[in-house]
Design a protein around this motif. Structure first.
Motif, PDB file in Angstrom:
ATOM      1  N   CYS A  73       0.819  -1.237   0.000  1.00 29.08           N
ATOM      2  CA  CYS A  73       0.000   0.000   0.000  1.00 29.08           C
ATOM      3  C   CYS A  73       0.845   1.275   0.000  1.00 29.08           C
ATOM      4  CB  CYS A  73      -0.974   0.026   1.190  1.00 29.08           C
ATOM      5  SG  CYS A  73      -2.008  -1.456   1.279  1.00 29.08           S
ATOM      6  N   LYS A  74       2.099   1.185  -0.460  1.00 24.17           N
ATOM      7  CA  LYS A  74       2.979   2.362  -0.530  1.00 24.17           C
ATOM      8  C   LYS A  74       3.494   2.544  -1.948  1.00 24.17           C
ATOM      9  CE  LYS A  74       4.753   1.856   4.196  1.00 24.17           C
ATOM     10  NZ  LYS A  74       5.949   1.627   5.022  1.00 24.17           N
ATOM     11  N   TYR A  75       3.824   3.787  -2.282  1.00 23.10           N
ATOM     12  CA  TYR A  75       4.604   4.045  -3.499  1.00 23.10           C
ATOM     13  C   TYR A  75       5.939   4.659  -3.085  1.00 23.10           C
ATOM     14  CZ  TYR A  75       3.106   8.983  -3.195  1.00 23.10           C
ATOM     15  OH  TYR A  75       2.874  10.260  -2.783  1.00 23.10           O
ATOM     16  N   LYS A  76       6.972   4.380  -3.887  1.00 23.83           N
ATOM     17  CA  LYS A  76       8.319   4.851  -3.550  1.00 23.83           C
ATOM     18  C   LYS A  76       8.991   5.444  -4.792  1.00 23.83           C
ATOM     19  CE  LYS A  76       8.938   1.469   0.160  1.00 23.83           C
ATOM     20  NZ  LYS A  76       9.828   0.495   0.821  1.00 23.83           N
ATOM     21  N   VAL A  77       9.916   6.389  -4.544  1.00 23.41           N
ATOM     22  CA  VAL A  77      10.702   7.014  -5.618  1.00 23.41           C
ATOM     23  C   VAL A  77      12.156   6.610  -5.422  1.00 23.41           C
ATOM     24  CG1 VAL A  77      11.331   9.162  -6.780  1.00 23.41           C
ATOM     25  CG2 VAL A  77       9.096   8.977  -5.654  1.00 23.41           C
ATOM     26  N   TRP A  78      12.793   6.154  -6.514  1.00 22.02           N
ATOM     27  CA  TRP A  78      14.190   5.693  -6.477  1.00 22.02           C
ATOM     28  C   TRP A  78      14.994   6.408  -7.565  1.00 22.02           C
ATOM     29  CZ3 TRP A  78      14.553   1.671  -2.852  1.00 22.02           C
ATOM     30  CH2 TRP A  78      13.350   1.008  -2.539  1.00 22.02           C
ATOM     31  N   ASP A  79      16.312   6.479  -7.358  1.00 17.67           N
ATOM     32  CA  ASP A  79      17.158   6.893  -8.477  1.00 17.67           C
ATOM     33  C   ASP A  79      17.578   5.650  -9.257  1.00 17.67           C
ATOM     34  OD1 ASP A  79      19.265   5.712  -7.133  1.00 17.67           O
ATOM     35  OD2 ASP A  79      20.302   7.565  -6.651  1.00 17.67           O
ATOM     36  N   SER A  80      18.308   5.832 -10.343  1.00 20.80           N
ATOM     37  CA  SER A  80      18.624   4.703 -11.232  1.00 20.80           C
ATOM     38  C   SER A  80      19.671   3.748 -10.648  1.00 20.80           C
ATOM     39  CB  SER A  80      19.093   5.223 -12.595  1.00 20.80           C
ATOM     40  OG  SER A  80      20.212   6.067 -12.431  1.00 20.80           O
ATOM     41  N   PHE A  81      20.206   4.079  -9.437  1.00 21.09           N
ATOM     42  CA  PHE A  81      21.158   3.177  -8.766  1.00 21.09           C
ATOM     43  C   PHE A  81      20.468   2.365  -7.668  1.00 21.09           C
ATOM     44  CE2 PHE A  81      23.588   6.820 -10.283  1.00 21.09           C
ATOM     45  CZ  PHE A  81      24.559   6.189 -11.056  1.00 21.09           C
ATOM     46  N   GLY A  82      19.139   2.553  -7.535  1.00 25.68           N
ATOM     47  CA  GLY A  82      18.407   1.812  -6.517  1.00 25.68           C
ATOM     48  C   GLY A  82      18.413   2.470  -5.149  1.00 25.68           C
ATOM     49  N   ARG A  83      18.770   3.768  -5.077  1.00 26.76           N
ATOM     50  CA  ARG A  83      18.757   4.478  -3.799  1.00 26.76           C
ATOM     51  C   ARG A  83      17.363   5.056  -3.558  1.00 26.76           C
ATOM     52  NH1 ARG A  83      24.488   7.349  -4.815  1.00 26.76           N
ATOM     53  NH2 ARG A  83      23.268   8.172  -6.529  1.00 26.76           N
ATOM     54  N   LEU A  84      16.835   4.861  -2.355  1.00 28.53           N
ATOM     55  CA  LEU A  84      15.494   5.328  -2.020  1.00 28.53           C
ATOM     56  C   LEU A  84      15.508   6.839  -1.802  1.00 28.53           C
ATOM     57  CD1 LEU A  84      12.540   4.565  -1.310  1.00 28.53           C
ATOM     58  CD2 LEU A  84      13.297   4.344   1.072  1.00 28.53           C
ATOM     59  N   LEU A  85      14.651   7.570  -2.531  1.00 30.92           N
ATOM     60  CA  LEU A  85      14.549   9.017  -2.388  1.00 30.92           C
ATOM     61  C   LEU A  85      13.300   9.428  -1.617  1.00 30.92           C
ATOM     62  CD1 LEU A  85      15.556  10.067  -6.027  1.00 30.92           C
ATOM     63  CD2 LEU A  85      17.041   9.795  -4.038  1.00 30.92           C
ATOM     64  N   TYR A  86      12.244   8.625  -1.710  1.00 34.61           N
ATOM     65  CA  TYR A  86      10.992   8.971  -1.020  1.00 34.61           C
ATOM     66  C   TYR A  86      10.159   7.710  -0.832  1.00 34.61           C
ATOM     67  CZ  TYR A  86       6.485  11.193  -0.025  1.00 34.61           C
ATOM     68  OH  TYR A  86       5.303  11.581   0.566  1.00 34.61           O
ATOM     69  N   SER A  88       6.112   6.774   0.558  1.00 36.31           N
ATOM     70  CA  SER A  88       4.845   7.370   0.990  1.00 36.31           C
ATOM     71  C   SER A  88       4.384   6.718   2.287  1.00 36.31           C
ATOM     72  CB  SER A  88       3.787   7.180  -0.091  1.00 36.31           C
ATOM     73  OG  SER A  88       3.384   5.822  -0.138  1.00 36.31           O
ATOM     74  N   SER A  89       3.416   7.353   2.924  1.00 37.56           N
ATOM     75  CA  SER A  89       2.756   6.697   4.049  1.00 37.56           C
ATOM     76  C   SER A  89       1.860   5.587   3.485  1.00 37.56           C
ATOM     77  CB  SER A  89       1.926   7.717   4.832  1.00 37.56           C
ATOM     78  OG  SER A  89       1.012   8.360   3.958  1.00 37.56           O
ATOM     79  N   SER A  90       1.447   4.700   4.355  1.00 36.31           N
ATOM     80  CA  SER A  90       0.673   3.548   3.893  1.00 36.31           C
ATOM     81  C   SER A  90      -0.763   3.965   3.542  1.00 36.31           C
ATOM     82  CB  SER A  90       0.653   2.485   4.989  1.00 36.31           C
ATOM     83  OG  SER A  90       0.152   1.275   4.478  1.00 36.31           O
ATOM     84  N   HIS A  91      -1.225   3.543   2.343  1.00 36.79           N
ATOM     85  CA  HIS A  91      -2.593   3.822   1.913  1.00 36.79           C
ATOM     86  C   HIS A  91      -3.534   2.725   2.424  1.00 36.79           C
ATOM     87  CE1 HIS A  91      -0.230   6.347  -0.772  1.00 36.79           C
ATOM     88  NE2 HIS A  91      -1.338   7.007  -1.090  1.00 36.79           N
ATOM     89  N   ASP A  92      -4.826   2.895   2.163  1.00 35.16           N
ATOM     90  CA  ASP A  92      -5.812   1.906   2.621  1.00 35.16           C
ATOM     91  C   ASP A  92      -5.818   0.653   1.754  1.00 35.16           C
ATOM     92  OD1 ASP A  92      -6.601   3.617   4.618  1.00 35.16           O
ATOM     93  OD2 ASP A  92      -8.142   4.588   3.380  1.00 35.16           O
ATOM     94  N   ASP A 119       4.386  15.082  -6.951  1.00 34.10           N
ATOM     95  CA  ASP A 119       5.584  15.730  -7.479  1.00 34.10           C
ATOM     96  C   ASP A 119       6.670  14.675  -7.693  1.00 34.10           C
ATOM     97  OD1 ASP A 119       7.031  18.458  -7.874  1.00 34.10           O
ATOM     98  OD2 ASP A 119       8.385  17.340  -6.574  1.00 34.10           O
ATOM     99  N   LYS A 120       7.669  15.005  -8.527  1.00 37.01           N
ATOM    100  CA  LYS A 120       8.737  14.024  -8.812  1.00 37.01           C
ATOM    101  C   LYS A 120       9.529  13.649  -7.561  1.00 37.01           C
ATOM    102  CE  LYS A 120      12.018  17.605 -10.237  1.00 37.01           C
ATOM    103  NZ  LYS A 120      12.774  18.185 -11.359  1.00 37.01           N
ATOM    104  N   THR A 121       9.502  14.524  -6.531  1.00 35.70           N
ATOM    105  CA  THR A 121      10.216  14.196  -5.293  1.00 35.70           C
ATOM    106  C   THR A 121       9.374  13.337  -4.355  1.00 35.70           C
ATOM    107  OG1 THR A 121       9.497  16.323  -4.401  1.00 35.70           O
ATOM    108  CG2 THR A 121      11.705  16.229  -5.335  1.00 35.70           C
ATOM    109  N   GLY A 122       8.084  13.099  -4.714  1.00 36.27           N
ATOM    110  CA  GLY A 122       7.284  12.140  -3.974  1.00 36.27           C
ATOM    111  C   GLY A 122       6.061  12.691  -3.283  1.00 36.27           C
ATOM    112  N   TRP A 123       6.093  13.947  -2.813  1.00 37.43           N
ATOM    113  CA  TRP A 123       4.945  14.482  -2.056  1.00 37.43           C
ATOM    114  C   TRP A 123       3.736  14.675  -2.976  1.00 37.43           C
ATOM    115  CZ3 TRP A 123       3.373  19.347  -3.661  1.00 37.43           C
ATOM    116  CH2 TRP A 123       4.310  20.089  -4.380  1.00 37.43           C
ATOM    117  N   SER A 124       2.565  14.698  -2.357  1.00 37.80           N
ATOM    118  CA  SER A 124       1.312  14.685  -3.118  1.00 37.80           C
ATOM    119  C   SER A 124       0.747  16.082  -3.315  1.00 37.80           C
ATOM    120  CB  SER A 124       0.286  13.819  -2.376  1.00 37.80           C
ATOM    121  OG  SER A 124      -0.952  13.860  -3.029  1.00 37.80           O
TER     122      SER A 124
END
Length: 638
Positions: A73-86, A88-92, A119-124
């Motif tokens: 129930c989450k979405y995540k933003v990564w760079d092309s090296f697999g590093r976590l950038l963002y 999200s909080s858990s959805h329903d 946004d590309k940085t993750g926030w809604s």
């Protein structure tokens, strides 16, 4: 016919996406994400991305970022090296669909009865709750203004992006409908409504102009008159980026890059071999009144520099090549063409500054751990987020004049709001606008004195600059004035400025420069002051001041170069040997250099003769300078 099997595994592949250059694929494998290059020998990158089954991934070709979502129930933003950038909080409910907008600025997320714009940085930005069941697939229109989604109840949902917002000085502009903008002047609260024939795709507000690209036309408004825009037709309706400078602006679409004046006149279209306009982004492009800088996406160490008025590459056409991959480029906005500077942030997050118009540009490091940067619009002042601090470089060019002054010309603010995830949106007058990692806007002010000092410097009003520094009583201003006056060869005021910050050795050296017998010697020592040893030597050799050229190398302990010059010009070999002998005696060392041993055998060192020779050289120089001034006064009388 099956061409090839790219990957086979024990678990289902729920989602797959091509890499930006179509040389890699990204696919899901249970809770893991896998990046597989198409070359057989290349290394596969694989990492655990979610706590549940991953259902959807997408990889954007413009910003090179990856988004993923799944049954946790989450979405995540990564760079092309697999590093976590963002994350999200858990959805329903599980995240069932994700899709990047073509320009890479936003992405859409779909879940059960949920549609989100992020946004590309993750926030809604926004969330809608359509009664559609799960949104299983999302697709954007080519211009990035519309979105379609396939839903679990058999319907197709359509969405349009509205309520985009732009600010500049006292104007706030909002896209209220697809073809309507509202302009608010916050000073007198006057409201203007701008109507367009077609839907708005991109807009930009800066330097007193609003540039709006619709699907067929481009509108240019002046902030002085919102009633009569200048309108011209566009070749393609998919403008992906607008970049503005004071005198003109730049449009990027799928076919190329075009520069127009604010009167709507086409100026030029810069190109370089292998350029792909569809993947150009704001970090890889910078525009000033006379220069365009473009980062090469295929080799990110390379930055191409073009004349903004002709579209031709500067100099011999060779690009600027950095030692590391460049992630951000920015040209300063003020001053003449020959003083244009470009700032670069590389992969290591080091900030460098270099001149655009030197044959062999010197690239100087002015900061480390810099995450983003922005030049001021009315003075060559640079700001950036530097390792959780907000830093302003009042006079970055001081690095080419006196590197040790650089730390004295910084303005630093600490605070939790200046986190690494913050991004600088604009730096107008004294106001800096930042977007935090959670999407909130914060504003920071920079003292106004440095911009006033830059204004005085550019118009050579040195007495006014001196009065300003005395009034402000700020050490960083004095340091800026010291650098500016040395760059402009205003030695008297430079002497006062260095004295004000307690740099007495430099004050003494400036006094020594002023006492030089000839202009050439003064110029050479000013070049030495700024660290340009070879240029200083060249000035002296061109004017026949051989002894002085030898002496500066002796003073800098460049012994081999001093001997080389003495032997080449057949003069003062004994002087070099004498100073070398004195230097070695001081440290209790013996000569070990073969060249010095060779010449020491046939040359007698007599200090009295050497002193006489030196005095003769200096008197010759004084005589030459006196003759030159007499000739100058006779010419002026004529």
């Amino acid at each position: 016919m099956l061409r090839s099997t790219l990957a086979s595994q024990g678990s289902p592949v729920y989602s797959v996406s091509w890499g930006p250059d179509s040389d890699r694929i990204l696919y899901t494998s249970g809770r893991q994400l896998v990046i597989k290059p198409l070359q057989p020998s290349a290394k596969i990158i694989q990492w655990k991305a979610h706590d549940g089954l991953i259902l959807k991934v997408d990889w954007n070709s413009v910003n090179d970022l990856i988004i993923s979502g799944g049954e946790d129930c989450k979405y995540k933003v990564w760079d092309s090296f697999g590093r976590l950038l963002y994350t999200s909080s858990s959805h329903d409910y599980p995240v069932t669909s994700l899709s990047w907008a073509p320009d890479g600025e936003v992405f859409a997320m779909g879940s059960y009865n949920t549609l989100r714009l992020c946004d590309k940085t993750g926030w809604s930005y926004a969330m809608e709750k359509p009664n559609t069941g799960s949104v299983f697939s999302l697709a954007w229109s080519a211009d990035g203004t519309q979105l379609a989604g396939s839903c679990g109840n058999g319907h197709v949902i359509f969405a349009h992006i509205v309520e985009q917002h732009w600010e500049w000085k006292n104007f706030a502009i909002t896209l209220t409908k697809r073809r309507t903008m509202q302009v608010l002047n916050v000073i007198d609260e006057a409201v203007d409504v701008l109507e367009f024939r077609d839907r708005v795709i991109k807009a930009s507000l800066a330097f007193g102009h609003l540039v709006v690209a619709t699907s067929l036309q481009c509108y240019v408004y002046s902030s002085k008159n919102w009633n009569t825009p200048l309108i011209f037709d566009l070749k393609e309706g998919t403008v992906s980026l607008i970049v503005q400078a004071e005198k003109h602006f730049l449009l990027v679409d799928g076919a190329g890059l075009y520069i127009f004046s604010y009167e709507g006149q086409f100026i030029c279209s810069p190109k370089f071999p292998g350029m792909r306009a569809d993947i150009l982004n704001a970090q890889g492009i910078s525009l000033s009144n006379d220069t365009v800088a473009l980062r090469d996406k295929s080799d990110e160490k390379v930055v191409y520099l073009f004349d903004a008025l002709t579209g031709k590459a500067f100099g011999d056409g060779k690009p600027l090549t950095h030692k590391m991959e460049v992630v951000d480029v920015a040209l300063d906005q003020c001053g003449p063409l020959n003083e244009r500077k470009i700032a670069l942030i590389d992969k290591n997050r080091d900030l460098y500054l270099t001149s655009v118009h030197r044959q062999q540009p010197k690239i100087s490091k002015i900061g480390s751990m810099v995450h983003c940067m922005q030049w001021n619009d009315c003075a060559n002042i640079l700001c950036g987020i530097q390792d959780n601090q907000f830093t302003v470089w009042y006079y970055p060019s001081v690095v080419f004049v006196d590197k040790e002054l650089l730390p004295h010309t910084l303005y630093v603010k600490d605070g939790s709001e200046f986190a690494r995830t913050s991004h600088i949106l604009s730096y107008v007058d004294t106001k800096v606008t930042l977007r935090q990692g959670d999407g909130s806007l914060i504003y920071s002010t920079v003292p106004s004195y440095p911009a006033i000092l830059h204004n005085y410097s550019s118009s050579a009003r040195w007495e006014d600059a001196l009065h300003l520094c005395r009034f402000a009583k700020d050490q960083s201003l004095w340091a800026c004035l010291a650098g500016m006056t040395m760059a402009s060869k205003e030695l008297t005021i430079a002497e006062m400025a260095y004295a004000a910050i307690g740099e007495l050795p430099r004050v003494q050296y400036i006094h020594f420069i002023k006492e030089q017998a000839s202009k050439e010697s003064s110029l050479a020592h000013m070049l030495l002051f700024t660290g340009q040893v070879q240029e200083a030597e060249a000035v002296l050799l061109q004017t026949g001041l051989i002894y002085q050229a030898i002496q500066i190398n002796i003073d800098l302990f460049n012994w081999e170069r001093a001997l080389e010059l003495a032997v080449k010009h057949k003069t003062h070999v004994d002087t070099v040997l004498a100073f070398r002998e004195k230097f070695l005696q001081k440290f209790g060392r013996k000569e070990s250099n073969k060249r010095f041993l060779q010449y020491a055998e046939g040359v007698e060192v007599d200090w009295e003769k050497i002193q006489v020779k030196i005095e003769m050289e200096l008197s010759k120089e004084r005589e030459r300078a006196a003759n030159a001034s007499v000739r100058g006064s006779i010419a002026s009388r004529r």
